[in-house]
Motif scaffolding. Structure first.
Motif, PDB file in Angstrom:
ATOM      1  N   TYR A 102       0.805  -1.217   0.000  1.00  0.00           N
ATOM      2  CA  TYR A 102       0.000   0.000   0.000  1.00  0.00           C
ATOM      3  C   TYR A 102       0.835   1.263   0.000  1.00  0.00           C
ATOM      4  CZ  TYR A 102      -4.155  -2.707   1.261  1.00  0.00           C
ATOM      5  OH  TYR A 102      -5.205  -3.595   1.272  1.00  0.00           O
ATOM      6  N   GLU A 103       0.288   2.303  -0.619  1.00  0.00           N
ATOM      7  CA  GLU A 103       0.751   3.659  -0.401  1.00  0.00           C
ATOM      8  C   GLU A 103       0.111   4.048   0.927  1.00  0.00           C
ATOM      9  OE1 GLU A 103      -0.043   6.376  -3.618  1.00  0.00           O
ATOM     10  OE2 GLU A 103       0.329   4.811  -5.100  1.00  0.00           O
ATOM     11  N   ASP A 104       0.907   4.127   1.964  1.00  0.00           N
ATOM     12  CA  ASP A 104       0.369   4.325   3.307  1.00  0.00           C
ATOM     13  C   ASP A 104       0.089   5.800   3.538  1.00  0.00           C
ATOM     14  OD1 ASP A 104      -0.557   3.727   5.785  1.00  0.00           O
ATOM     15  OD2 ASP A 104       1.375   3.133   6.624  1.00  0.00           O
ATOM     16  N   THR A 105      -1.060   6.229   3.042  1.00  0.00           N
ATOM     17  CA  THR A 105      -1.403   7.651   3.061  1.00  0.00           C
ATOM     18  C   THR A 105      -2.609   7.963   3.935  1.00  0.00           C
ATOM     19  OG1 THR A 105      -2.725   7.325   1.066  1.00  0.00           O
ATOM     20  CG2 THR A 105      -0.458   8.080   0.772  1.00  0.00           C
ATOM     21  N   VAL A 106      -3.087   7.018   4.711  1.00  0.00           N
ATOM     22  CA  VAL A 106      -4.221   7.270   5.595  1.00  0.00           C
ATOM     23  C   VAL A 106      -3.707   7.982   6.834  1.00  0.00           C
ATOM     24  CG1 VAL A 106      -6.021   6.221   7.016  1.00  0.00           C
ATOM     25  CG2 VAL A 106      -5.525   5.300   4.754  1.00  0.00           C
ATOM     26  N   ASP A 107      -4.323   9.089   7.175  1.00  0.00           N
ATOM     27  CA  ASP A 107      -3.944   9.855   8.353  1.00  0.00           C
ATOM     28  C   ASP A 107      -4.245   9.031   9.597  1.00  0.00           C
ATOM     29  OD1 ASP A 107      -3.530  11.679  10.372  1.00  0.00           O
ATOM     30  OD2 ASP A 107      -4.935  13.177   9.613  1.00  0.00           O
TER      31      ASP A 107
END
Length: 126
Positions: A102-107
């Motif tokens: 994943y592109e770990d972009t969840v805040d």
């Protein structure tokens, strides 16, 4: 459904090399599988073929290239994970099925249930 973008990996076609854009930069990714050790490795190169990292062991829930200081690497964390939290390691049977890169972009402070998955058909209409 996922709330993060992920890099599609075809474990039936390894080793695999492909182009992928992240942080508005084009990269070349390489994914390999080591049968003897039952683990995957990743490599990343600039689009001109200059390799920044090769054969980095992919470990569940650990961002790729996390301790390499190179300003040419993506700033967005690329993290292999099972969003359900059930898997304990990455294997040939779960990578691309329940475990994704994943592109770990969840805040971390946000509520994932309030986010619309990227592949959702929901557009806000009732």
């Amino acid at each position: 459904m996922s709330v993060r973008n992920y890099i599609p990996i075809d474990v039936d076609d390894l080793p695999e090399q492909f182009d992928y854009e992240i942080d508005d930069v084009d990269y070349i990714f390489e994914i390999k599988y080591n049968e003897q050790g039952d683990f995957f490795t990743a490599g990343i190169a600039l689009d001109d073929g200059t390799w920044l990292v090769r054969d980095w062991k992919i470990i569940l829930n650990q961002p790729l290239f996390f301790n390499i200081m190179d300003s040419r690497l993506p700033t967005t964390d690329l993290t292999p994970m099972d969003e359900s939290g059930q898997e304990k390691k990455i294997s040939i049977t779960n990578f691309g099925d329940t475990v994704f890169l994943y592109e770990d972009t969840v805040d971390a402070d946000s509520d994932p249930s309030e986010q619309i998955p990227i592949d959702s058909d929901e557009i806000g209409d009732d």
